[in-house]
Design an enzyme around this catalytic site. Sequence first.
Site, mmCIF file in Angstrom:
data_model
loop_
_atom_site.group_PDB
_atom_site.id
_atom_site.type_symbol
_atom_site.label_atom_id
_atom_site.label_comp_id
_atom_site.label_asym_id
_atom_site.label_seq_id
_atom_site.Cartn_x
_atom_site.Cartn_y
_atom_site.Cartn_z
ATOM 1 N N GLY A 82 -1.641 -0.134 -5.691
ATOM 2 C CA GLY A 82 -0.948 -1.253 -6.321
ATOM 3 C C GLY A 82 -0.058 -2.068 -5.410
ATOM 4 N N CYS A 83 -0.159 -1.862 -4.103
ATOM 5 C CA CYS A 83 0.719 -2.580 -3.177
ATOM 6 C C CYS A 83 0.428 -4.079 -3.154
ATOM 7 C CB CYS A 83 0.606 -1.987 -1.777
ATOM 8 S SG CYS A 83 1.052 -0.228 -1.721
ATOM 9 N N THR A 84 -0.831 -4.458 -3.170
ATOM 10 C CA THR A 84 -1.161 -5.879 -3.175
ATOM 11 C C THR A 84 -0.729 -6.545 -4.482
ATOM 12 O OG1 THR A 84 -2.924 -5.601 -1.558
ATOM 13 C CG2 THR A 84 -3.029 -7.565 -2.958
#
Length: 191
Positions: A82-84
């Site tokens: 979920g970093c992007t």
Amino acid sequence: MTADAPAPIPVDWSTLPTPVDDGAAAHLPGMRLPDVTLPATDGEPVRLSDLGGTVVLYVYPMTAEPGVELPPDWGEIPGAKGCTPQSCAFRDHFAELRAAGADAVFGVSTQTREAQQEAASRLALPFPLLSDADLALADALQLPTFAAGGRTLHKRVTLIARDGVIETVFYPVFPPDRNAADVIAWLLAHP
């Protein structure tokens, strides 16, 4: 979102393991930002102890790099994926964050400045990413970390500091694409 910015990546968060609050960030409120200087994607190193005003630091594991495999079982590690979407949410809500009182926003990961420059450019981020590749910030604040793919990575945590003191912490952060909206809500409730 700017016209050149890519759309956020849709993720079905219900299919991913949810991180639990293990207490690893409970010590952070009230701590001062450490005398640590981190390389930034805009070319200017940032000395955290010199930051004044209201600063948002969203700390995340790693942004996927084109052509580079993610660590094995990445989607099975609670809070890893979920970093992007998180960075895109901070990008898309950047003006609202500023209007709510954030003087500065920074994303922080253990990736190299070069890897982060690629991500900042590809995602059209209006704020710099900071590289904690040598874990100086993680060590100074005893940030929660985990190991994956032979690397030590930050667990996802967001800090709001005022005049150099951490005032509040979001941990665990899930789903990550809602973190920017949660930060805005907190800033508006705590002017």
